[in-house]
Each structure stands twice: as structure tokens, then as C-alpha cells.
Enzyme design. Structure first.
Site, PDB file in Angstrom:
ATOM      1  N   GLU A 142      -6.815   3.368  -6.016  1.00  0.00           N
ATOM      2  CA  GLU A 142      -8.029   3.316  -5.187  1.00  0.00           C
ATOM      3  C   GLU A 142      -8.735   4.660  -5.222  1.00  0.00           C
ATOM      4  O   GLU A 142      -8.135   5.692  -4.887  1.00  0.00           O
ATOM      5  CB  GLU A 142      -7.651   3.008  -3.734  1.00  0.00           C
ATOM      6  CG  GLU A 142      -8.855   2.861  -2.840  1.00  0.00           C
ATOM      7  CD  GLU A 142      -8.930   3.815  -1.658  1.00  0.00           C
ATOM      8  OE1 GLU A 142      -9.661   3.501  -0.714  1.00  0.00           O
ATOM      9  OE2 GLU A 142      -8.270   4.884  -1.672  1.00  0.00           O
ATOM     10  N   HIS A 186     -11.069  -3.117   3.889  1.00  0.00           N
ATOM     11  CA  HIS A 186     -11.045  -2.662   5.279  1.00  0.00           C
ATOM     12  C   HIS A 186     -11.896  -1.418   5.507  1.00  0.00           C
ATOM     13  O   HIS A 186     -12.025  -0.966   6.647  1.00  0.00           O
ATOM     14  CB  HIS A 186      -9.600  -2.394   5.690  1.00  0.00           C
ATOM     15  CG  HIS A 186      -8.962  -1.310   4.856  1.00  0.00           C
ATOM     16  ND1 HIS A 186      -8.697  -1.459   3.514  1.00  0.00           N
ATOM     17  CD2 HIS A 186      -8.566  -0.057   5.173  1.00  0.00           C
ATOM     18  CE1 HIS A 186      -8.166  -0.348   3.040  1.00  0.00           C
ATOM     19  NE2 HIS A 186      -8.070   0.514   4.035  1.00  0.00           N
ATOM     20  N   ASP A 187     -12.426  -0.827   4.445  1.00  0.00           N
ATOM     21  CA  ASP A 187     -13.234   0.384   4.596  1.00  0.00           C
ATOM     22  C   ASP A 187     -14.729   0.115   4.509  1.00  0.00           C
ATOM     23  O   ASP A 187     -15.523   1.050   4.640  1.00  0.00           O
ATOM     24  CB  ASP A 187     -12.851   1.399   3.511  1.00  0.00           C
ATOM     25  CG  ASP A 187     -11.437   1.939   3.703  1.00  0.00           C
ATOM     26  OD1 ASP A 187     -11.010   2.060   4.871  1.00  0.00           O
ATOM     27  OD2 ASP A 187     -10.766   2.221   2.702  1.00  0.00           O
ATOM     28  N   ASP A 232       0.867  -1.172   0.000  1.00  0.00           N
ATOM     29  CA  ASP A 232       0.000   0.000   0.000  1.00  0.00           C
ATOM     30  C   ASP A 232       0.906   1.224   0.000  1.00  0.00           C
ATOM     31  O   ASP A 232       1.847   1.301   0.792  1.00  0.00           O
ATOM     32  CB  ASP A 232      -0.837  -0.007   1.290  1.00  0.00           C
ATOM     33  CG  ASP A 232      -2.249   0.458   1.065  1.00  0.00           C
ATOM     34  OD1 ASP A 232      -2.410   1.530   0.474  1.00  0.00           O
ATOM     35  OD2 ASP A 232      -3.170  -0.250   1.501  1.00  0.00           O
ATOM     36  N   ASP A 257      -3.230   4.619  -2.600  1.00  0.00           N
ATOM     37  CA  ASP A 257      -4.337   5.080  -1.762  1.00  0.00           C
ATOM     38  C   ASP A 257      -4.877   6.430  -2.259  1.00  0.00           C
ATOM     39  O   ASP A 257      -4.105   7.309  -2.654  1.00  0.00           O
ATOM     40  CB  ASP A 257      -3.794   5.238  -0.334  1.00  0.00           C
ATOM     41  CG  ASP A 257      -4.856   5.584   0.666  1.00  0.00           C
ATOM     42  OD1 ASP A 257      -5.610   4.686   1.044  1.00  0.00           O
ATOM     43  OD2 ASP A 257      -4.920   6.766   1.078  1.00  0.00           O
TER      44      ASP A 257
HETATM   45  C1  NOJ Z   1      -8.292   5.025   1.897  1.00  0.00           C
HETATM   46  C2  NOJ Z   1      -7.938   3.945   2.865  1.00  0.00           C
HETATM   47  O1  NOJ Z   1      -8.377   2.714   2.358  1.00  0.00           O
HETATM   48  C3  NOJ Z   1      -8.582   4.292   4.176  1.00  0.00           C
HETATM   49  O2  NOJ Z   1      -8.494   3.245   5.098  1.00  0.00           O
HETATM   50  C4  NOJ Z   1      -7.912   5.541   4.686  1.00  0.00           C
HETATM   51  O3  NOJ Z   1      -8.542   5.944   5.895  1.00  0.00           O
HETATM   52  C5  NOJ Z   1      -8.031   6.663   3.667  1.00  0.00           C
HETATM   53  N1  NOJ Z   1      -7.683   6.259   2.348  1.00  0.00           N
HETATM   54  C6  NOJ Z   1      -7.097   7.776   4.030  1.00  0.00           C
HETATM   55  O4  NOJ Z   1      -5.782   7.374   3.787  1.00  0.00           O
END
Ligand code: NOJ
Length: 610
Positions: A304, A367-368, A128, A234
Site C-alpha cells: 500500500e 477505509h482511508d 494487514d 501498510d
Molecule cells: C495506511 C492505513 O491504511 C491508514 O489507515 C493508517 O492510518 C496509516 N497507514 C498509518 O498506519
């Protein structure tokens, strides 16, 4: 079927079933697919995979100890959420050094041992990378805040606005943070505001300064030299903001009335700016050059972004320049409910918008977002794995989904770690907190599900580990784990790797698709019942152009109508409630499309028993 109470017959019309076909494989014919196209990517959230030292936090050694688990699943690539130095305000997504391992996760030696183990087992490693922002504890930020000449423009700084009548200082504009509230934080050291599109501890880097792009490219080279095979970028669409910092307009369609809520504004000046694509293309060029100069093994770039399909597709690049190998496709991450036709739409949305020659992908969990078995009925877990793993393209699996882990909704506010949950407060934290889907991997029946030998865990283990754990599921033939493994094996068929896609929903209950590749004998059909009713006489012959074909049952969900090896006629399929089936069939070159069109008007029935 024994308990027929009421039979209703629905004649399928064109409106109820429409077939979409995608033959996007011309660019793959005669070519071998690359490693990142063939694989399933398994996402490890390192804090929650395995704790090797008993401190309650997962670590790198814990991953190395369990790489065989990935091998057993048939997975050939792993993406690990951030392991670099961080104050852990956002659990690694707030980076205080891009080139040091956070002590919570171990040491650089541990990392090198992990790389060696992955190499030994033939598993590619994707790290990542968080290019949009750092932690406010990063040296660059501290120096920027202190106006150090080299670093002063490394971040996005702006003067306050002074508004009458008081002439008090206000943030430079109305931009909001994805975590809620203003996206600007005042620095008393610099007497200016800095931009943070996420939490206030995550200041945004300034990509209008070329030195920043170069720094990140150096960071990429550092990890590539250590043996990394690519990056997940990210928040890729947030890198550059509109010059002059104009206010963003209110999103009148959103229904959001709270100006502090991220949904309140249309983020037309903070997302998807043209310059963002230039920066991403620059990163990609660096990766390609690295690969050409070394071993010609592709170093992959995955982006992402949570934005519209149109904007996401731009991240593939165009004829003139490549950008991402693929941007994540989050269409199956949405909460699509139990309507098969919504899944059909979500699949078509991605496939029909794909640029010429671009490679698709399917993300079922991360994870989000809520876990699959918590977003949908847990009885749909296996069917959804069948769908996401057998659609064309790369598939991404979040750790724990292979055993059907569920969100831990028993987390109290005091146990909450996610900054979004904390920000929401004790009354609302559970609706937005991402902690429930980040709890420790459930390995076995031991204390803390075998995740740690210590006395506590950073997030509480889901108490259901007694019934949902890896150890148990390896021994049960019809467990999520074993069904997942069978699907991953079947993915290796050329018909799935390279095959065309024909997809259709039948009403709102059945999603069905066919994968077949000319010149390869074996094709694959997936059919899933999203509803609570038993369905009979489903005619896939027209729906998927399978007239006269026999289908051999290959993989079933538990309590299925058929068993593996059963041979059924493609025009007479039955599906139990929430049943999913994977069939193979022998491909014949003669198309039967015209005959099946005629047949459709004669007799296409879906019989629903309730
Ligand atoms: C996306 C990530 O997947 C998330 O977990 C994070 O909080 C935000 N970007 C900020 O970096």
C-alpha cells in the site's frame, strides 16, 4: 425515446475517442491463474463488520459468523485490517504487539476458529501488516527509549538541532507527518527526537537495522504458521529514510501554503528510497521461501502506497527480483468526477505503465477514502462496480460497497474517533476525518442495523440503514447487492480472467471496454454513461473493434434501456442517464479493424438528447 426536446448530433473525431489496447497476457497463456489473480479481495474493517459481544466494537467472532456473506457474494479472499494488540490511537495501525490479538477483537482461539471457517469455505485470508511503525506502547519502543542496547536502534532517533540566536532545541529537520505537523517528537527520556511519519503515537521503525527486518520476518512466519495466505503491507513506501536526514524541498506545485500540511513538502527523502525496495524484496523472498518449503500455495504480498505511478510500479520488482505480487492501484480511488475520459485516463495510466508480465488490480474503496457512492453520484455505484470488477486483474471491494453504503456525514466532532479528524479540530474535522466511511456494516432493519445487540456503537450507524441494508437487498433483484453478485459471477469467464483489454471513452460521457481472449468464444463488453443525458446511436463497432457483432445484454443497472437477454447491434447502442451495461458477445478470430477504420470516417455519430 419519448421525450425528445432537442437533438444535437456530434460527429466523433479521433480526438473524442481513442482506443487503447493491452495484450499483456502472454505470460498467462496456457497457464492457470493463481488464486490471488482470480479472486475479488473483500476488505473487512473489523471494528465495523459485526459485533458479537455487544460492546459496540466489531470483532473476530462477528466476522466468523458472517463469512457466509462473502461466500454468497462469490468472493474468494478476505483482507482484514489490523486485529493485533493496539492502544487504538489509529485503530490497529498502531501496533503494540504484532503477535497477540487485541482483546477488543477477541482471542487467539477466536482467530483460529476464523481461519478454520475460512478454510472450510475455501476463502483465503490476507492480514494487514504494519511494518513502517509500531505504537509508542510497543515493548520495542519502550526499550528503545530507555536506550536498551538491543533495542536502542530499533527506531529512527536523531539529536535536536540548535538554532541561533536562542540556541533552543528544534526538530532535526523540516520533515512533516502525514497526519499533520512535524514528523519528529522529542523524548525527554532519551533527549532525542524520534521520527513518526504518521501520528506521534506511531514511531517509525529503523530498517537500517537488520534486526528490525528480521523481527518483522519472524512476525510474518508466526501468522503464516497459523494459516494466513498473505499480507497487505501498510505504508510500504515509507520504510527507509535518507541518511543524514536532509530537509525536504517545498512542493511549489502543490498550492499548499501551510508548512504543517503534509502536501507542503516534496517527500523525496522519506518515501520510495532505494533501500525500501530492498527491504520489501526481502519480505517477498521470505514469503516465497515459506511457500516452497511448505505446500507451494502462494503467500501473497500486496503493498500500500500513495505515491506516483512510476514509483508504485517499481514495487512490482524487475527481472532480477520480485517484490509485491501487486502494489495497490488507487487510480480509481481518486475523485475523478463524472468525466468518462478521466476514468479512461486513469485506466490507461495503470495499464500502460505496468511492467512486462505484471498483474493489474483495481481498488474502488477503502477505509482511508470516501465511499464510492459519496465520491460519485450514488446512481453510478453499479456501473463503477461493473468497471472495477471486469477490468483485467484482481479487484478489491471495501465492506459495505456491495450494498452501496454511503459516508455518514452526520458524525459530530464529539463522536469523532479518527486521529486525523481530531487533529483538524471542530471546524474542519469532517473534511478530513475517515470516520464517515468506517461506520458499521448495515445488515438489516434491527437496532443499529443489526451490527450489535448492545446499546451503542463505536461510530454511529448511518441512519440510512432503513433503506440501505443487506437483508433488504438480498430480496430485491436490481439491488446493488444482486448486481454485484452477478458481476462477480461473470468475472469467472475466461474472457474476463485472462482476456485482453480494449478501452476507450467517447467524449466525456461514455466509457466502454471490451475483454476477450483468443480461443475462448465469449467476450465481454462494458459500457457506462457518466452523464445526465440519454445517449443514442452509440457506435461501439469502431470504438471497440466489434464490427458486425451482436451484443447480448447480460447485466444492467436499474431503469436500463434493455433487459438481460436482449440482443443489440454493436453499432447502435442507447444508454439512459448514468446507465451501465454488461454484454457478452461471441468472439470470431477475423479482425475487422481495417473495415471499421473506413467506417469511422463515414458515419460515426453520437446523438445526444437533452
Ligand atoms: C495506511 C492505513 O491504511 C491508514 O489507515 C493508517 O492510518 C496509516 N497507514 C498509518 O498506519
Amino acid at each position: 425515446m419519448a421525450f425528445l426536446a432537442l437533438r444535437s448530433i456530434l460527429v466523433l473525431s479521433l480526438g473524442l475517442c481513442s482506443l487503447a489496447e493491452y495484450s499483456i497476457w502472454n505470460h498467462t497463456r496456457g497457464k492457470d491463474l493463481d488464486w490471488w489473480q482470480k479472486t475479488v479481495i473483500y476488505q473487512i474493517y473489523p471494528l465495523s463488520f459485526m459485533d458479537s459481544n455487544g460492546d459496540g466494537y466489531g470483532d473476530i467472532k462477528g466476522i466468523t459468523m458472517n463469512i457466509q456473506h462473502l461466500k454468497n457474494l462469490g468472493v474468494d479472499a478476505v483482507w482484514i485490517s489490523p486485529i493485533t494488540k493496539s492502544p487504538m490511537r489509529d485503530f490497529g495501525y498502531d501496533v503494540s504487539s504484532y503477535v497477540d490479538i487485541d482483546p477488543l477483537f477477541g482471542t487467539m482461539e477466536d482467530f483460529k476458529a476464523l481461519v478454520a471457517k475460512l478454510k472450510e469455505l475455501g476463502i483465503k485470508l490476507i492480514l494487514d501488516l504494519v511494518p513502517n511503525h509500531t505504537s509508542d506502547q510497543h515493548d520495542w519502543f519502550k526499550k528503545s527509549e530507555a536506550n536498551d542496547p538491543k533495542y536502542k536502534d530499533y527506531y529512527v532517533w536523531a539529536d535536536p538541532t540548535f538554532r541561533p540566536p536562542s540556541q533552543n532545541a528544534f526538530p532535526p529537520n523540516n520533515w512533516t507527518s502525514a497526519f499533520g505537523g512535524s514528523a519528529w517528537k522529542y523524548s525527554t527520556k532519551r533527549n532525542q527526537y524520534y521520527l513518526h511519519q504518521f501520528s506521534e503515537y506511531q514511531p517509525d521503525l529503523n530498517y537500517r537495522n537488520e534486526n528490525v527486518t528480521n523481527e518483522i520476518k519472524e512476525v510474518m512466519k508466526f501468522w503464516l504458521d497459523l494459516g494466513v495466505n498473505g499480507f497487505r503491507m501498510d505504508a510500504a513506501n515509507h520504510l527507509v529514510e535518507k541518511e543524514g536526514f536532509p530537509d525536504e524541498p517545498v512542493n511549489l506545485d502543490s498550492g499548499v501554503s501551510d508548512p504543517n500540511n503534509y502536501g507542503y513538502l516534496k517527500h523525496i527523502y522519506t518515501m520510495n528510497q532505494p533501500e525500501t525496495f530492498d527491504v520489501l524484496a526481502d519480505f517477498r523472498a521470505m514469503l516465497d521461501e515459506y511457500s516452497h518449503k511448505t505446500d507451494n500455495i502462494t503467500r501473497v504480498m500486496i503493498t500500500e502506497s500513495y505515491t506516483s505511478t512510476d514509483e508504485i510500479m517499481k514495487q512490482y520488482g524487475d527481472q532480477n527480483r520480485s517484490i509485491a505480487h501487486f502494489p495497490f492501484n488507487f487510480n480509481l480511488l481518486a475523485e475523478l468526477g463524472d468525466e468518462a475520459d478521466l476514468f479512461d485516463l486513469a485506466i490507461n495510466d495503470w495499464m500502460s505503465n505496468l511492467p512486462q508480465g505484471a498483474w493489474p488490480n483495481w481498488v474502488l474503496g477503502n477505509h482511508d477514502n470516501r465511499r464510492v457512492g459519496s465520491r460519485y453520484d450514488p446512481k453510478m455505484i453499479d456501473s463503477l462496480n461493473m468497471i472495477s470488477l471486469l477490468l483485467p486483474g484482481t479487484a478489491v471491494t471495501y465492506y459495505g460497497e456491495e450494498i452501496g453504503m454511503l459516508d455518514n456525514m452526520g458524525i459530530t466532532f464529539n463522536q469523532t474517533r479518527d486521529p486525523i479528524g481530531i487533529e483538524a479540530g471542530p471546524d474542519n474535522y469532517l473534511t478530513v476525518s475517515r470516520d464517515p466511511q468506517r461506520t458499521p456494516q448495515q445488515w438489516n432493519y434491527q437496532n443499529f442495523a443489526g451490527f450489535t445487540k448492545g446499546n451503542e456503537t463505536w461510530l454511529p450507524v448511518n441512519p440510512n440503514y432503513n433503506i440501505i441494508n443487506v437483508q433488504d437487498q438480498t430480496t430485491l433483484p436490481m439491488s446493488h447487492y444482486n448486481i454485484y453478485r452477478q458481476i462477480v459471477q461473470l468475472r469467472k469467464l475466461p474472457g474476463v480472467q485472462k482476456g485482453d483489454l480494449e478501452v476507450s471513452s467517447i467524449g466525456s460521457r461514455v466509457l466502454a471496454f471490451k475483454r476477450s481472449y483468443d480461443g475462448e468464444e465469449t467476450g465481454v463488453v462494458v459500457a457506462a454513461n457518466f452523464g445526465e443525458d440519454i445517449l443514442e446511436n452509440i457506435n461501439l463497432a469502431y470504438v471497440l473493434d466489434l464490427y458486425d457483432k451482436k451484443l447480448t445484454v447480460n447485466i444492467t443497472t436499474p431503469a436500463a434501456t434493455y433487459k438481460p437477454g436482449d440482443i443489440i447491434s454493436s453499432d447502435d447502442l442507447s444508454l439512459n442517464p448514468m446507465e451501465g451495461l454488461v454484454f457478452t458477445f461471441q468472439h470470431s478470430l477475423a479482425s475487422s479493424r481495417s473495415l471499421s477504420v473506413v467506417l469511422m470516417f463515414l458515419s460515426v455519430f453520437l446523438v445526444v438528447r437533452v
